[in-house]
Structures are given as structure tokens and as C-alpha cells.
Design a protein around this motif. Sequence first.
Motif, PDB file in Angstrom:
ATOM      1  N   LEU A 191       0.830  -1.199   0.000  1.00 21.51           N
ATOM      2  CA  LEU A 191       0.000   0.000   0.000  1.00 21.51           C
ATOM      3  C   LEU A 191       0.869   1.255   0.000  1.00 21.51           C
ATOM      4  N   ASN A 192       0.601   2.136  -0.978  1.00 24.96           N
ATOM      5  CA  ASN A 192       1.277   3.436  -1.094  1.00 24.96           C
ATOM      6  C   ASN A 192       2.795   3.321  -1.252  1.00 24.96           C
ATOM      7  N   HIS A 193       3.271   2.208  -1.799  1.00 24.42           N
ATOM      8  CA  HIS A 193       4.715   2.041  -2.006  1.00 24.42           C
ATOM      9  C   HIS A 193       5.133   2.737  -3.306  1.00 24.42           C
ATOM     10  N   PRO A 194       6.242   3.493  -3.297  1.00 23.73           N
ATOM     11  CA  PRO A 194       6.637   4.221  -4.516  1.00 23.73           C
ATOM     12  C   PRO A 194       6.967   3.313  -5.695  1.00 23.73           C
ATOM     13  N   ASP A 195       7.384   2.067  -5.429  1.00 27.69           N
ATOM     14  CA  ASP A 195       7.688   1.140  -6.518  1.00 27.69           C
ATOM     15  C   ASP A 195       6.455   0.394  -7.013  1.00 27.69           C
ATOM     16  N   HIS A 196       5.329   0.626  -6.354  1.00 25.43           N
ATOM     17  CA  HIS A 196       4.055   0.009  -6.758  1.00 25.43           C
ATOM     18  C   HIS A 196       2.999   1.112  -6.856  1.00 25.43           C
ATOM     19  N   PRO A 197       3.114   1.998  -7.855  1.00 25.62           N
ATOM     20  CA  PRO A 197       2.254   3.186  -7.909  1.00 25.62           C
ATOM     21  C   PRO A 197       0.775   2.865  -8.061  1.00 25.62           C
ATOM     22  N   ASP A 198       0.431   1.660  -8.560  1.00 28.33           N
ATOM     23  CA  ASP A 198      -0.987   1.338  -8.691  1.00 28.33           C
ATOM     24  C   ASP A 198      -1.590   0.904  -7.359  1.00 28.33           C
ATOM     25  N   ALA A 199      -0.759   0.641  -6.338  1.00 26.64           N
ATOM     26  CA  ALA A 199      -1.272   0.192  -5.047  1.00 26.64           C
ATOM     27  C   ALA A 199      -1.545   1.378  -4.122  1.00 26.64           C
ATOM     28  N   SER A 200      -2.205   2.380  -4.657  1.00 30.00           N
ATOM     29  CA  SER A 200      -2.614   3.525  -3.845  1.00 30.00           C
ATOM     30  C   SER A 200      -3.869   3.164  -3.065  1.00 30.00           C
ATOM     31  N   LEU A 201      -4.208   3.983  -2.096  1.00 28.78           N
ATOM     32  CA  LEU A 201      -5.398   3.705  -1.295  1.00 28.78           C
ATOM     33  C   LEU A 201      -6.674   3.708  -2.142  1.00 28.78           C
ATOM     34  N   PRO A 202      -6.895   4.691  -3.046  1.00 31.72           N
ATOM     35  CA  PRO A 202      -8.100   4.635  -3.883  1.00 31.72           C
ATOM     36  C   PRO A 202      -8.158   3.382  -4.758  1.00 31.72           C
ATOM     37  N   SER A 209     -13.407  -3.890  -3.825  1.00 32.94           N
ATOM     38  CA  SER A 209     -14.825  -3.968  -4.195  1.00 32.94           C
ATOM     39  C   SER A 209     -15.117  -5.181  -5.077  1.00 32.94           C
ATOM     40  N   HIS A 210     -14.078  -5.813  -5.625  1.00 33.02           N
ATOM     41  CA  HIS A 210     -14.242  -7.003  -6.458  1.00 33.02           C
ATOM     42  C   HIS A 210     -14.034  -8.290  -5.671  1.00 33.02           C
ATOM     43  N   ILE A 211     -13.768  -8.168  -4.379  1.00 32.81           N
ATOM     44  CA  ILE A 211     -13.491  -9.347  -3.549  1.00 32.81           C
ATOM     45  C   ILE A 211     -14.635  -9.530  -2.556  1.00 32.81           C
ATOM     46  N   PRO A 212     -15.240 -10.716  -2.482  1.00 32.74           N
ATOM     47  CA  PRO A 212     -16.422 -10.917  -1.642  1.00 32.74           C
ATOM     48  C   PRO A 212     -16.104 -11.227  -0.189  1.00 32.74           C
ATOM     49  N   THR A 213     -14.961 -10.810   0.303  1.00 31.43           N
ATOM     50  CA  THR A 213     -14.580 -11.051   1.697  1.00 31.43           C
ATOM     51  C   THR A 213     -13.911  -9.800   2.245  1.00 31.43           C
ATOM     52  N   PRO A 214     -13.746  -9.693   3.567  1.00 34.83           N
ATOM     53  CA  PRO A 214     -12.943  -8.597   4.106  1.00 34.83           C
ATOM     54  C   PRO A 214     -11.561  -8.587   3.470  1.00 34.83           C
ATOM     55  N   THR A 215     -11.022  -7.399   3.241  1.00 31.45           N
ATOM     56  CA  THR A 215      -9.748  -7.269   2.530  1.00 31.45           C
ATOM     57  C   THR A 215      -8.842  -6.280   3.252  1.00 31.45           C
ATOM     58  N   TYR A 216      -7.647  -6.752   3.613  1.00 30.90           N
ATOM     59  CA  TYR A 216      -6.663  -5.906   4.273  1.00 30.90           C
ATOM     60  C   TYR A 216      -5.688  -5.340   3.237  1.00 30.90           C
ATOM     61  N   ALA A 217      -5.554  -4.016   3.201  1.00 27.52           N
ATOM     62  CA  ALA A 217      -4.517  -3.367   2.408  1.00 27.52           C
ATOM     63  C   ALA A 217      -3.379  -3.025   3.359  1.00 27.52           C
ATOM     64  N   GLY A 237       3.254   0.761  10.509  1.00 27.43           N
ATOM     65  CA  GLY A 237       3.036   1.629   9.360  1.00 27.43           C
ATOM     66  C   GLY A 237       1.561   1.931   9.176  1.00 27.43           C
ATOM     67  N   THR A 238       1.049   1.674   7.959  1.00 24.42           N
ATOM     68  CA  THR A 238      -0.321   2.032   7.602  1.00 24.42           C
ATOM     69  C   THR A 238      -1.029   0.834   7.011  1.00 24.42           C
ATOM     70  N   TRP A 239      -2.281   0.666   7.372  1.00 25.65           N
ATOM     71  CA  TRP A 239      -3.094  -0.404   6.804  1.00 25.65           C
ATOM     72  C   TRP A 239      -4.561   0.016   6.824  1.00 25.65           C
ATOM     73  N   HIS A 240      -5.372  -0.647   6.003  1.00 30.64           N
ATOM     74  CA  HIS A 240      -6.813  -0.366   5.950  1.00 30.64           C
ATOM     75  C   HIS A 240      -7.551  -1.685   5.763  1.00 30.64           C
ATOM     76  N   LEU A 241      -8.734  -1.755   6.359  1.00 29.47           N
ATOM     77  CA  LEU A 241      -9.607  -2.908   6.193  1.00 29.47           C
ATOM     78  C   LEU A 241     -10.843  -2.486   5.414  1.00 29.47           C
ATOM     79  N   PHE A 242     -11.109  -3.164   4.293  1.00 30.29           N
ATOM     80  CA  PHE A 242     -12.298  -2.911   3.474  1.00 30.29           C
ATOM     81  C   PHE A 242     -13.271  -4.078   3.611  1.00 30.29           C
TER      82      PHE A 242
END
Length: 244
Positions: A191-202, A209-217, A237-242
Amino acid sequence: MRALLTSSGIKNASINDALVDLLGKPVAESNALFIPTAIYPFPGGPGMAWRALSGQSPSPLCNLGWRSLGILELTALPSIDKSAWEPTVRDTDAILVWGGDPLYLASWMHRSGLTDLLPTLRPEIVYVGVSAGAIAAATTFVETYTEPPRGEDRPLKSEPAVFTTPEGDVNRTLVTGRGAGLVDFAVIPHLNHPDHPDASLPNAKLWASHIPTPTYALDDESAVKITESTTEVISEGTWHLFNA
């Protein structure tokens, strides 16, 4: 079976303490098996596998001071009599599953027989997943690809998607894969790693939203610790639960 699902290995003291707690003894008294399989689809994969095994990767795992360390190569297992490798898996203390391509890894976890074996192992054995190794532990996961995977590693579902990065919108393919079903939630690493620019919080929220279970970023300083009765986030560090 216990598990420690990480974004980037044993990156800090808190994650290290969680590993020792799951093992129930020091790392120096524990035996481990290392699975490098997921890294091979990447250019330079063999070299990256060697660097991980020799402790030269920026993600600490094999170089923690294990009492013994062996390699479990999933692509080789179907050609080997099960009696030759299954006892080694049953006797180990930790199974270290490296990062790379989660769809390729999940496919070989199923094809090798490891997925069927995991639920029958001693409950004190610890599955330690790094990046793809953490992703593939789920029942259902998603990943993005420049080109849709082909061959026997076909996803359950494939759909076009646009992801926003600091450099601008990127057209990629979002695939849904079938994992090992070791845990009842999903993980999005880096999450939010500069070498993984697509892994932003949005973008992580969109993937979830495509996963039918709780998801930890999880960022690279975070992990999820799983015992027989608890699931706990370990983080400096930082994490989020969706989808909670």
C-alpha cells in the motif's frame, strides 16, 4: 494452521515478534521451507529467487537465522512421489512463501497438491506469506496485469480496468483468482509504495470492491497474524480494512 501474511517480509521488530510468538520458540530453533515459485514468471526471476534465498533481498525472510532452511519448489512436486516430499512439509516449523505472480503461485499450489495438504498439517506450523505469498493464501483474490494471463494459470474472471497512478491513468486487466483458501479474507500488499504506484489507497479500495470477503490493504511495515482463534494486524506503518 497459523499464518503471518506480510507485504514485504519480516520488516520490523513487531512483525518479528509476531513470528516468534506464532512459532512458539525462537527462529534459531525452528526449521523452515522456502517456496520461491511465484517469482519465476518475472524477467530475472531465477536471480531474484537466489537473492531471496541467500538473504540479499530487501524483504527479510530466509536470512532470519533459521536452524535449517530447505527449498520446496512447487513446479517439481507433481513429478515426484508424494512420499518423498510430504513428510518434510509435515515436519517443518514454517513454510515461507515468496512473492511474485499470485495467479501463477496459486495455480501451482493447487496443481502440486500443497493446497490440499495445508489443512492437514499440525496446527503449530506457520505459513509465512510475502506479497504474492500473502495474496494467494485467500480463497479469492485480485491482481492487475498488463496482459491477461494465458495457459493453465487462467483467472476465474478477467475484466478491463483503469487505475490512477502519479504518472496518470493506466489501462490494465483486473483478474480474479482462486487462492489456497487458508484464510477467510484477502490481502492487498505494498500500500502506497513508490515502486508500486498502482497500489494507492483509492485503487486498493477499488480492488477490494471485487473481492467478496474482508480485505486488508497493508503497507510494507504491516502484516496480519492469524492463530486458531484470532486475526490481528501487526503494524508499524499504515493499513486499511475494506468490506469489514
